[in-house]
Design a protein around this motif. Sequence first.
Motif, short mmCIF file in Angstrom:
data_model
loop_
_atom_site.label_atom_id
_atom_site.label_comp_id
_atom_site.label_asym_id
_atom_site.label_seq_id
_atom_site.Cartn_x
_atom_site.Cartn_y
_atom_site.Cartn_z
N GLU A 433 0.74 -1.10 0.00
CA GLU A 433 -0.09 0.07 0.06
C GLU A 433 0.80 1.15 -0.13
OE1 GLU A 433 -3.84 1.95 2.69
OE2 GLU A 433 -2.55 0.03 3.34
N ALA A 434 1.89 1.15 1.00
CA ALA A 434 2.65 2.47 0.85
C ALA A 434 3.64 2.45 -0.37
CB ALA A 434 3.79 2.29 2.04
N GLY A 435 3.94 1.45 -1.00
CA GLY A 435 4.68 1.57 -2.38
C GLY A 435 3.75 2.27 -3.43
N GLU A 436 2.64 2.15 -3.45
CA GLU A 436 1.67 2.71 -4.40
C GLU A 436 1.97 4.41 -4.24
OE1 GLU A 436 -0.09 1.48 -6.61
OE2 GLU A 436 -0.14 -0.74 -6.21
N ARG A 437 2.14 4.72 -2.99
CA ARG A 437 2.17 6.22 -2.68
C ARG A 437 3.70 6.68 -3.14
NH1 ARG A 437 1.32 8.02 2.97
NH2 ARG A 437 1.00 9.91 2.32
N VAL A 438 4.59 5.90 -3.15
CA VAL A 438 6.09 6.43 -3.52
C VAL A 438 6.43 5.82 -4.88
CG1 VAL A 438 6.59 6.63 -1.24
CG2 VAL A 438 7.28 4.36 -2.44
N GLY A 439 5.57 5.22 -5.60
CA GLY A 439 5.77 5.16 -7.04
C GLY A 439 6.48 3.82 -7.42
N VAL A 440 6.15 2.63 -6.44
CA VAL A 440 6.77 1.33 -6.80
C VAL A 440 5.47 0.22 -6.57
CG1 VAL A 440 7.86 1.06 -4.61
CG2 VAL A 440 8.77 -0.43 -6.44
N ARG A 441 5.21 -0.58 -7.49
CA ARG A 441 4.41 -1.39 -7.34
C ARG A 441 5.09 -2.71 -7.02
NH1 ARG A 441 1.45 -4.67 -11.24
NH2 ARG A 441 -0.70 -5.13 -10.54
N VAL A 442 4.42 -3.41 -5.76
CA VAL A 442 5.11 -4.58 -5.19
C VAL A 442 4.14 -5.40 -4.71
CG1 VAL A 442 5.50 -3.57 -3.20
CG2 VAL A 442 6.97 -5.74 -3.93
N PRO A 443 3.81 -6.77 -4.88
CA PRO A 443 2.85 -7.83 -4.39
C PRO A 443 3.42 -8.17 -3.00
CG PRO A 443 4.23 -8.99 -5.94
CD PRO A 443 4.87 -7.47 -6.14
N SER A 444 2.27 -8.16 -2.09
CA SER A 444 2.79 -8.47 -0.85
C SER A 444 2.48 -10.08 -0.73
CB SER A 444 1.68 -7.96 0.26
OG SER A 444 0.41 -8.28 -0.22
N GLY A 445 3.13 -10.65 0.45
CA GLY A 445 3.28 -12.19 0.47
C GLY A 445 2.17 -12.87 0.72
N PRO A 446 0.90 -12.36 1.28
CA PRO A 446 -0.36 -12.88 1.52
C PRO A 446 -1.11 -13.40 0.08
CG PRO A 446 -0.31 -11.26 3.17
CD PRO A 446 0.88 -10.95 2.23
N ARG A 447 -0.69 -12.65 -1.07
CA ARG A 447 -1.24 -13.00 -2.30
C ARG A 447 -0.71 -14.40 -2.73
NH1 ARG A 447 -3.34 -9.19 -5.59
NH2 ARG A 447 -3.13 -6.87 -4.77
N PHE A 448 0.57 -15.09 -2.04
CA PHE A 448 0.90 -16.12 -2.40
C PHE A 448 0.49 -17.02 -1.57
CE2 PHE A 448 3.36 -12.63 -4.15
CZ PHE A 448 3.44 -12.84 -5.60
N GLY A 449 -0.16 -16.90 -0.44
CA GLY A 449 -0.74 -17.94 0.54
C GLY A 449 -2.16 -18.13 0.57
N VAL A 450 -2.37 -19.10 1.36
CA VAL A 450 -3.87 -19.39 1.88
C VAL A 450 -4.36 -18.78 3.18
CG1 VAL A 450 -5.56 -21.16 2.16
CG2 VAL A 450 -3.48 -21.28 0.55
N ASP A 451 -5.52 -17.99 2.98
CA ASP A 451 -5.96 -17.34 4.32
C ASP A 451 -5.01 -16.57 5.13
OD1 ASP A 451 -8.40 -18.41 3.87
OD2 ASP A 451 -8.36 -20.13 4.99
N GLY A 452 -4.28 -15.47 4.32
CA GLY A 452 -3.55 -14.43 5.05
C GLY A 452 -2.22 -14.97 5.40
#
Length: 499
Positions: A433-452
């Motif tokens: 979320e903070a990366g969107e503010r400073v101009g870098v887009r990065v996927p967080s770890g929970p996208r690669f897991g199950v249930d958080g």
Amino acid sequence: MAQWTSAVGAAQLARLLTSQQDRPAGPGTKRPPAYRALADGIRLLVLEGRVPVAARLPAERELALALSVSRTTVAAAYEALRAEGFLESRRGAGSWTAVPAGNPLPARGLEPLPPEALGSVIDLGTAALPAPEPWLTRAVQGALEELPPYAHTHGDYPAGLPALRSMIAERYTAHGIATMPEQIMVTTGAMGAIDAICHLFAGRGERIAVESPSYANILQLMREAGARLVPVAMAEGLTGWDVDRWRQVLREAAPRLAYVVADFHNPTGALADEDQRRRLVDAARSAGTVLVADETMSELWLDPDVEMPRPVCAFDPAGSTVITVGSASKAFWAGMRIGWVRAAPDVIRSLVAARAYADLGTPVLEQLAVNWLFGTGGWEQAVEVRRAQARENRDALVTAVRRELPDWEFEVPRGGLTLWVRTGGLSGSRLAEAGERVGVRVPSGPRFGVDGAFEGYVRLPFTVGGAVAEEAAVRLAAAARLVESGVSGGGDSVRPFVA
């Protein structure tokens, strides 16, 4: 009429909220009130895409009970979300998630950044490199020369062009795995292949065992197909697969399918050795589970001394237990949407028959282009260009991240396109979320897991190099400072909700 299209139960929402891990507040850092922390936690789940837009939230009393807080706390949090545009309510219909006007809808997978945004944002969301020229242009030109005879047909080849099926079969045979064209189906990318496999083998409600972590887009595809995902934890670092744990899960859960990326795993970069592959196949065969082996990264070894083990299907050459998925998208170019399935002939026939109700077939011109690459030696030369590109990017990114973010931990993979990074106790969701503010887009770890799971991780792909990689690391460090200060979105504190 209700405006919500799905629902999130109280227990599920509580589990997602309490999975948001962050480092403890530093001296002098003021924690927000409980209602504010709860509102921020739900808002972050919506922005992250882990709670869909238009999802009905549990009633105030139910959520209060699940979180062991007062109903007043939940009511105040819901009211704050309504005021910010992240919640809508109607008497008799309940409350459902929303996004304020002008905000983009959050994605559940990893979609490419729109081209118009590339000038202002460094995109670390998608693990895909530009086309390896001049091989793309040459392949398309070669395909155009071969096109005229096909243009006089209807153009629908549900199993794929016979010439390409034969070429792919010959490539497996050359690697010591005897393969007939009847064991090959050409698909629209690896995603198309796995979608077809899931629909054939794993109907709604069926269990699918998956690595934890695993590739985000495949996990979401399986969720949307109605599968029940059974996570099997990866070992630490690059050691990869705990086969004893796999054997136990396959025996006890009896999943219809299991999905693995044994070749430079996405996101960790681990490479399964031959013993792990053999034992995985044995475990799947014993449990009656179909093992789907995704080998889209198999040709992307980056260090010259890497010794590649035999493919997973080498331990089940007839294809009765192992279904192999390959693709041109990672090794060549993501815009070349050509994938394939290798399996037993009867499985291929079933997949082809089901295709009549899906996409009918894969574009002819792209199939001809891949066939030209395979037949002329252009594929090997193009992939060598791709390896050199990825290797330079990997080395530049590793150096920059180690310099700018020395507390972040990772092991450098010897192939593939991704770096799996532990973020020194920071929340990956808040970093994204903070990366969107400073101009870098990065996927967080929970996208690669199950249930958080994997809140303390991010995935960094080898898609940028040189000065851009250095700037990406600088922006990630800026995002980390925002998270550490408790400000990563909208100016409000976004510390995790703690019941």
